[in-house]
Design an enzyme around this catalytic site. Structure first.
Site, PDB file in Angstrom:
ATOM      1  CE1 TYR A 169      -4.073   1.754   0.750  1.00  0.00           C
ATOM      2  CE2 TYR A 169      -2.418   3.320   1.611  1.00  0.00           C
ATOM      3  CZ  TYR A 169      -3.570   3.441   1.348  1.00  0.00           C
ATOM      4  OH  TYR A 169      -4.641   4.368   1.353  1.00  0.00           O
ATOM      5  CE  LYS A 173      -3.515   5.146  -1.737  1.00  0.00           C
ATOM      6  NZ  LYS A 173      -4.258   5.949  -2.540  1.00  0.00           N
TER       7      LYS A 173
END
Ligand SMILES: NC(=O)c1ccc[n+]([C@@H]2O[C@H](COP(=O)([O-])OP(=O)(O)OC[C@H]3O[C@@H](n4cnc5c(N)ncnc54)[C@H](O)[C@@H]3O)[C@@H](O)[C@H]2O)c1
Length: 265
Positions: A169, A173
């Site tokens: 994750y 990002k």
């Protein structure tokens, strides 16, 4: 204003959470909205994408739902085609759709399968959706159909904060953050502004399972503003950008995190 004179926003993952907050806010600001989500059931107007459509209609806006997976090239193409055919323009793209890994796993154990899933939805999806939309925006500018198009990337504080139990994750990002810079640079000559917004801990279905943990951290002093963020906090920044208040700040990141990112001693 006739329907086709109003500016149009395409918001991905707008069926709940932050995307919902952004879509409803933009409608109150005078935008018509394409509500994209990978989950959308026309029979359900109580929750999800069709509830958002109803909420927008309640404030006098025009919204249509388009179900598509941002990770699918065909889905992205169909989504942009739908927006073009139905509304004739996109003035604002909000790359919001994103997922957390299904399981929080230490980076010493996490799987390639999860890595690929998260990267395809969180990074590859918005990166190539933006490519499609930007090319349309350039053509619409030349035809005078749009005046000042803009693009938002919703990244996260995870773009610059290590969480070793969801490395994929964080990496996705960090990639989104660079995508915003790249597109700001490339699209500057057309006057297309790009903004990265990095939310902190926002109260949405995504964070509902870990709310207790975050409540404790916030009570313990994690944030300067001692509360979870709300989708409306993120939507307020999108709204300011959409109205042109941040046009001299293209390519920049705004954190919506209650002071999370401030180094303190
Ligand atoms: N909630 C937070 O604390 C927080 C913090 C930082 C960043 N973010 C980011 O904000 C964005 C929205 O998060 P949220 O908390 O509202 O999440 P959420 O899970 O509550 O809502 C996300 C929505 O996106 C949709 N979606 C998921 N995969 C999709 C796909 N492949 N194609 C289209 N739609 C898809 C879901 O169906 C859902 O409606 C995400 O990119 C997330 O990473 C959230």
């Amino acid at each position: 204003m006739s329907k086709k004179q109003r500016p149009v926003a395409l918001v991905t993952g707008a069926g709940q959470g932050i995307g919902r907050g952004i879509a409803v806010r933009l409608a109150t600001d005078g935008y018509d909205v394409v509500i994209n989500d990978v989950v959308a059931d026309p029979a359900n107007t109580e929750t999800g994408a069709y509830e958002v459509k109803r909420a927008i209609e309640a404030v006098g806006g025009w919204a249509e739902v388009f179900r598509a997976d941002v990770a699918s090239a065909d889905g992205r193409k169909a989504m942009v085609g739908f927006a073009a055919d139905t509304f004739g323009r996109i003035d604002l793209l909000v790359n919001n759709a994103g997922i957390a890994p299904k399981e929080r796993k230490d980076i010493l154990e996490a799987t390639e399968e999860s890595f690929e899933r998260v990267m395809s939805i969180n990074l590859q999806g918005p990166y190539f959706l933006t490519q499609l939309v930007a090319n349309r925006m350039i053509a619409w500018l030349a035809e005078g159909k749009v005046v000042k198009p803009r693009i938002v990337f919703i990244s996260s504080i995870s773009a610059y904060t290590s969480s070793t139990f969801r490395g994929e994750y964080c990496i996705s990002k960090a990639g989104v953050s660079m995508a915003a810079k790249l597109y700001a640079d490339r699209l500057g000559e057309y006057g297309i502004g790009v903004l990265e917004i990095s939310p902190g801990i926002i109260a949405t279905p995504m964070t509902s399972t870990v709310k207790e943990k975050y409540d404790k951290l916030i009570a313990g002093g994690l944030l300067i503003t001692k509360r979870l963020g709300q989708p409306e906090d993120v939507a307020a920044v999108v709204s300011a950008f959409a109205q042109g208040y941040l046009d001299y700040s293209t390519g920049q990141r705004i954190e919506v995190g209650g002071g999370f990112g401030l180094r303190r001693l």
